[in-house]
Design an enzyme around this catalytic site. Structure first.
Site, mmCIF file in Angstrom:
data_model
loop_
_atom_site.group_PDB
_atom_site.id
_atom_site.type_symbol
_atom_site.label_atom_id
_atom_site.label_comp_id
_atom_site.label_asym_id
_atom_site.label_seq_id
_atom_site.Cartn_x
_atom_site.Cartn_y
_atom_site.Cartn_z
ATOM 1 N N HIS A 7 61.409 5.014 75.241
ATOM 2 C CA HIS A 7 61.350 5.991 74.157
ATOM 3 C C HIS A 7 60.244 7.006 74.408
ATOM 4 C CE1 HIS A 7 58.605 2.729 72.684
ATOM 5 N NE2 HIS A 7 57.855 3.729 72.276
ATOM 6 N N HIS A 79 53.165 9.601 73.044
ATOM 7 C CA HIS A 79 53.247 8.782 74.266
ATOM 8 C C HIS A 79 54.682 8.673 74.748
ATOM 9 C CE1 HIS A 79 53.767 5.502 71.173
ATOM 10 N NE2 HIS A 79 54.621 5.021 72.051
ATOM 11 N N GLU A 130 52.996 3.907 77.455
ATOM 12 C CA GLU A 130 53.244 2.543 76.963
ATOM 13 C C GLU A 130 54.184 1.856 77.943
ATOM 14 O OE1 GLU A 130 55.414 2.433 73.246
ATOM 15 O OE2 GLU A 130 54.834 0.363 72.852
HETATM 16 CO CO CO Z 1 55.960 3.387 71.506
#
Ligand code: CO
Length: 135
Positions: A7, A79, A130
């Protein structure tokens, strides 16, 4: 080592308003809101055919995205999340490569009930990364 883009996360000042933009204006499928106290955020996921967009607003007084929103009042990309098969092996490899793993280096459980880690933006082209373990 890294696999699919899981994502892209966008920090927003108002989660309900952001969810309405994605569901209404953009016609996307948006999940129900979910509070993640361990991460200091409340999130929805926008489900796209090839990836997801995570919309997140601060949760609690010391949310880690509060400073970001102070600098970016309208919100902004916060992020990107890449998938890895084995997050401990990934962490150990990144440390050997000299990259900084944020926090105590122990994976936390993320929004998808899977282990996640964050990597220092200064080591990755100015972008907070991440990692999420899948499978
Ligand atoms: Co995230």
């Amino acid at each position: 080592m890294i696999g699919r883009l899981n994502h892209v996360a966008i920090a927003v000042p108002d989660l309900a308003a952001a969810a309405r933009i994605y569901a209404g204006v953009l016609g996307a499928r948006v999940s129900a809101p979910q509070s993640l106290p361990a991460h200091g955020v409340r999130v929805v996921f926008v489900e796209l055919p090839n990836t997801k967009i995570e919309l997140m607003e601060p949760l609690g007084a010391d949310s880690p995205i509060a400073a970001f929103l102070a600098r970016n009042a309208a919100g902004g990309i916060h992020h990107v999340c890449y998938e890895v098969d084995d997050i401990i092996a990934a962490r150990d490899r990144l440390r050997r490569e000299g990259a900084r793993v944020l926090g105590d280096g122990e994976p936390k459980i993320g929004a998808h009930d899977r282990p996640v880690l964050f990597l220092h933006p200064k080591d990755f082209c100015g972008t907070l990364v991440e990692l999420e373990q899948v499978g």
